[in-house]
Design an enzyme around this catalytic site. Structure first.
Site, PDB file in Angstrom:
ATOM      1  NE  ARG A 163      -8.371  -0.626  -2.686  1.00 32.74           N
ATOM      2  CZ  ARG A 163      -7.071  -0.361  -2.810  1.00 32.74           C
ATOM      3  NH1 ARG A 163      -6.198  -1.343  -2.984  1.00 32.74           N
ATOM      4  NH2 ARG A 163      -6.627   0.887  -2.730  1.00 32.74           N
ATOM      5  CG  HIS A 207       1.264   2.516   2.416  1.00 34.87           C
ATOM      6  ND1 HIS A 207       0.990   1.186   2.572  1.00 34.87           N
ATOM      7  CD2 HIS A 207       0.373   2.974   1.501  1.00 34.87           C
ATOM      8  CE1 HIS A 207      -0.023   0.840   1.785  1.00 34.87           C
ATOM      9  NE2 HIS A 207      -0.413   1.902   1.114  1.00 34.87           N
ATOM     10  CB  CYS A 251       1.774  -2.824  -1.831  1.00 36.58           C
ATOM     11  SG  CYS A 251       1.762  -3.015  -3.635  1.00 36.58           S
ATOM     12  CG  ASN A 285      -3.186   1.928   3.357  1.00 33.66           C
ATOM     13  OD1 ASN A 285      -2.841   2.519   2.364  1.00 33.66           O
ATOM     14  ND2 ASN A 285      -3.633   0.675   3.325  1.00 33.66           N
TER      15      ASN A 285
HETATM   16 ZN    ZN Z   1      -2.312   1.829   0.317  1.00 33.01          ZN
END
Ligand code: ZN
Length: 304
Positions: free
Chosen positions: A15, A208, A239, A248
Site C-alpha cells: 500500500r 520514514h 508521501c 518508509n
Molecule cells: Zn509511510
C-alpha cells in the site's frame, strides 16, 4: 536496555510503498508479491488503499487484489479515507480498515481535503460501521512528529487526538512520522507519556527514513515499550503531499535489527530477502534497504 521480547511488524509495502512508485505494478505481480510476503511469516499486511483511483492510480485495482488474496490465513488491512472508500473496502471482503487522518490541519487539507477535526468526526462514524460489520480497524495519524508545512505540532496535539480516537472506540492507534523528522529522544519521551496516559491503547509506530533516523527511532520506541511497527519491503514509499519525504523504513533492515537484538518477529529473513529480489525485478530499481544491498553482494553476516 529493557526491551520487549516480541514485536509485530505490519508490512505496508503493497500500500504505502506501491502507491508512491512511478509506474503501475501489474495486478498479478501485486498478488504474487503479497502471497510471497505471507510465506515470509507476516500476520498482518496492508494490502492496498481504497482512495479514489483518480488520486492514486497505482492502486486502482484494490478490489481485484483483495479478492485474490483474502482466503490466505492472515489479516489484510486496506487504507480507507472516507465513507465511499469504506463501502468499497467492505464489498471487497477485506479483514480490516486503516482509517487515516493528519495531526496537522495544513497536511490534512492537502492530503484529505478536510481539517483534522473533520477527519475525527468522519472516522468516528466509520468506526461505528466497522463495529457493526464486525471488521477490524486501526487509526493511522500522519505528521505526528513533524509536518512539512507546520513544523513540530507538539505532544499536546497528539494527546488530544488520541483521546478523541479512544472516545470513538479505537484500541489500535498508529502514529506516523510521515516525513522522517522524529528523533529517538522525542519518540521515547512522547511514547512513554502516551503509554502512561492511554495504557489500554495498542500503539503502532510508522517511521520514514528521510534523515536516516528510522531504525534509531524504532529502538527508542522499543525502549518505551512499543510492540508494533509498520515497515515497507525495500523501503518503498514516500508521501505525495509531503515534499522531500523518502521511503518508509525497510522491512528487511527492521527484521535484521530485531533479530540481532533477540526480539522475536516471526519473519523468516531468508524468505524475505528472496521476496526483495522479486520486488527489485518488478520495479526495476535498486531498493532502499541496506540489508538487501549487503545480501545481494553475497557477503551477508549471519550470526547464530
Ligand atoms: Zn509511510
Amino acid at each position: 536496555m529493557n526491551l520487549v521480547k516480541k514485536v509485530k511488524i505490519i508490512e505496508i509495502g503493497p500500500r504505502d510503498g506501491l502507491q508512491n512508485e512511478e509506474k503501475f505494478l501489474e495486478t498479478e505481480r501485486k498478488i504474487a508479491l503479497i502471497r510471497q510476503l505471507v510465506e515470509c511469516g507476516f500476520q498482518e499486511i496492508e494490502a492496498t488503499s481504497f482512495v479514489h483511483p483518480k488520486w492514486i492510480p497505482n492502486l486502482a485495482d484494490a478490489e481485484q487484489v483483495i479478492q485474490e488474496i483474502i482466503d490466505l490465513p492472515i489479516t489484510f488491512f486496506a487504507l480507507v479515507p472516507n465513507e465511499k472508500g469504506y463501502e468499497r473496502a467492505k464489498q471487497s471482503g477485506v479483514d480490516g480498515m486503516t482509517f487515516v487522518l493528519s495531526a496537522t490541519d495544513t497536511h490534512s487539507q492537502k492530503n484529505l481535503n478536510r481539517s483534522t477535526e473533520e477527519s475525527l468526526k468522519e472516522i468516528a462514524s466509520l468506526v461505528k460501521k466497522a463495529q457493526n460489520d464486525d471488521l477490524q480497524y486501526r487509526a493511522s495519524v500522519s505528521t505526528v512528529f513533524g509536518c512539512p508545512f507546520e513544523g513540530n505540532p507538539g505532544l499536546e496535539r497528539t494527546l488530544k487526538i488520541v483521546d478523541q480516537l479512544v472516545e470513538s472506540g479505537f484500541k489500535r492507534v498508529g502514529l506516523c512520522d510521515t516525513i522522517g523528522v522524529a528523533n529517538p529522544l522525542q519518540v521515547f519521551e512522547w511514547m512513554t507519556k502516551l503509554k502512561t496516559e492511554f495504557s489500554d491503547v495498542e500503539f503502532e509506530l510508522h517511521f520514514h527514513d528521510t534523515y536516516g533516523r528510522g531504525l534509531a527511532n524504532v529502538v527508542a520506541g522499543l525502549e518505551a515499550g512499543i510492540q508494533a511497527f509498520d515497515s515497507s519491503i525495500g523501503g518503498l514509499g514516500g508521501c505525495p503531499y509531503a515534499p522531500g519525504a523518502t521511503g518508509n523504513i525497510s522491512t528487511e533492515d527492521l527484521v535484521d535489527l530485531l533479530r540481532e537484538m533477540k526480539v522475536e518477529t516471526g519473519i523468516n529473513i531468508d524468505k524475505l530477502l528472496e521476496t526483495s529480489q522479486n520486488v527489485h525485478r518488478f520495479i526495476g530499481k535498486d531498493l532502499d534497504s541496506k540489508v538487501w544491498r549487503v545480501d545481494r553482494s553475497g557477503s551477508r553476516y549471519i550470526s547464530t
